[in-house]
Motif scaffolding. Sequence first.
Motif, PDB file in Angstrom:
ATOM      1  N   ALA A 239       0.896  -1.184  -0.031  1.00  0.00           N
ATOM      2  CA  ALA A 239       0.084  -0.138   0.134  1.00  0.00           C
ATOM      3  C   ALA A 239       0.716   1.235  -0.101  1.00  0.00           C
ATOM      4  O   ALA A 239       2.008   1.122   0.583  1.00  0.00           O
ATOM      5  CB  ALA A 239      -0.873   0.151   1.362  1.00  0.00           C
ATOM      6  N   ARG A 240       0.416   2.215  -0.875  1.00  0.00           N
ATOM      7  CA  ARG A 240       1.016   3.570  -0.736  1.00  0.00           C
ATOM      8  C   ARG A 240      -0.006   4.526  -0.737  1.00  0.00           C
ATOM      9  O   ARG A 240      -0.937   4.616  -1.092  1.00  0.00           O
ATOM     10  CB  ARG A 240       2.081   3.676  -1.910  1.00  0.00           C
ATOM     11  N   MET A 241       0.409   5.973  -0.191  1.00  0.00           N
ATOM     12  CA  MET A 241      -0.511   7.078   0.008  1.00  0.00           C
ATOM     13  C   MET A 241      -0.920   7.638  -1.333  1.00  0.00           C
ATOM     14  O   MET A 241      -1.852   8.370  -1.539  1.00  0.00           O
ATOM     15  CB  MET A 241      -0.075   7.893   1.057  1.00  0.00           C
ATOM     16  N   GLY A 242       0.216   7.682  -2.296  1.00  0.00           N
ATOM     17  CA  GLY A 242       0.068   8.266  -3.421  1.00  0.00           C
ATOM     18  C   GLY A 242      -0.995   7.754  -4.273  1.00  0.00           C
ATOM     19  O   GLY A 242      -1.409   6.763  -4.185  1.00  0.00           O
ATOM     20  N   ASN A 243      -1.396   8.648  -5.273  1.00  0.00           N
ATOM     21  CA  ASN A 243      -2.657   8.127  -6.094  1.00  0.00           C
ATOM     22  C   ASN A 243      -2.168   7.503  -7.451  1.00  0.00           C
ATOM     23  O   ASN A 243      -2.890   6.907  -8.096  1.00  0.00           O
ATOM     24  CB  ASN A 243      -3.416   9.368  -6.631  1.00  0.00           C
ATOM     25  N   VAL A 244      -0.657   7.710  -7.804  1.00  0.00           N
ATOM     26  CA  VAL A 244      -0.093   7.037  -9.099  1.00  0.00           C
ATOM     27  C   VAL A 244       0.036   5.448  -8.818  1.00  0.00           C
ATOM     28  O   VAL A 244       0.300   5.152  -7.752  1.00  0.00           O
ATOM     29  CB  VAL A 244       1.069   7.700  -9.382  1.00  0.00           C
ATOM     30  N   GLY A 245      -0.721   4.757  -9.762  1.00  0.00           N
ATOM     31  CA  GLY A 245      -0.757   3.308  -9.817  1.00  0.00           C
ATOM     32  C   GLY A 245       0.620   2.818 -10.246  1.00  0.00           C
ATOM     33  O   GLY A 245       0.806   2.044 -11.286  1.00  0.00           O
ATOM     34  N   THR A 246       1.658   3.152  -9.604  1.00  0.00           N
ATOM     35  CA  THR A 246       3.065   2.659  -9.840  1.00  0.00           C
ATOM     36  C   THR A 246       3.381   1.122  -9.683  1.00  0.00           C
ATOM     37  O   THR A 246       2.745   0.590  -8.845  1.00  0.00           O
ATOM     38  CB  THR A 246       4.195   3.428  -9.351  1.00  0.00           C
ATOM     39  N   LEU A 247       3.936   0.590 -10.460  1.00  0.00           N
ATOM     40  CA  LEU A 247       4.664  -1.055 -10.149  1.00  0.00           C
ATOM     41  C   LEU A 247       5.912  -1.137  -9.670  1.00  0.00           C
ATOM     42  O   LEU A 247       6.467  -1.944  -9.752  1.00  0.00           O
ATOM     43  CB  LEU A 247       4.427  -1.757 -11.547  1.00  0.00           C
ATOM     44  N   ILE A 248       6.264   0.307  -9.301  1.00  0.00           N
ATOM     45  CA  ILE A 248       7.637   0.354  -8.693  1.00  0.00           C
ATOM     46  C   ILE A 248       7.741  -0.056  -7.130  1.00  0.00           C
ATOM     47  O   ILE A 248       7.161   0.702  -6.378  1.00  0.00           O
ATOM     48  CB  ILE A 248       8.381   1.848  -8.790  1.00  0.00           C
TER      49      ILE A 248
END
Length: 124
Positions: A98-107
């Motif tokens: 999980a991450r707070m940012g909205n970008v759906g990154t795969l990093i």
Amino acid sequence: QLQLVESGGGLVQPGGSLRLSCTASGFTLDSYTIGWFRQAPGKEREGVSSIRRNNGITNYADSVKGRFTISRDNTMNTVYLQMTSLKPEDTAVYYCAARMGNVGTLIPNLYNYWGQGTQVTVSL
């Protein structure tokens, strides 16, 4: 305490299907962007799929497009990864994060919270 728990892994034959679950406690999943990652022995962790926190837009690695589907059930506070047409090269430990940012990154390094992983083995 914020926690992610994966389940649903197992042994499946090539061409088979599995559904992985990622259940959160201590926070609501729809407030975070959720990613699925996998790591095979001797290889780096790689991104598989993600779902954005505010609009549910999904993202997939080329290797799983058309075979895997990510979805979110807010009532269950769970994100799923439906995997079909499984191949031996899909064998790995699968993690949700999980991450707070909205970008759906795969990093992977851009994710803050991780589950313990669930083993998926595709073999005859």
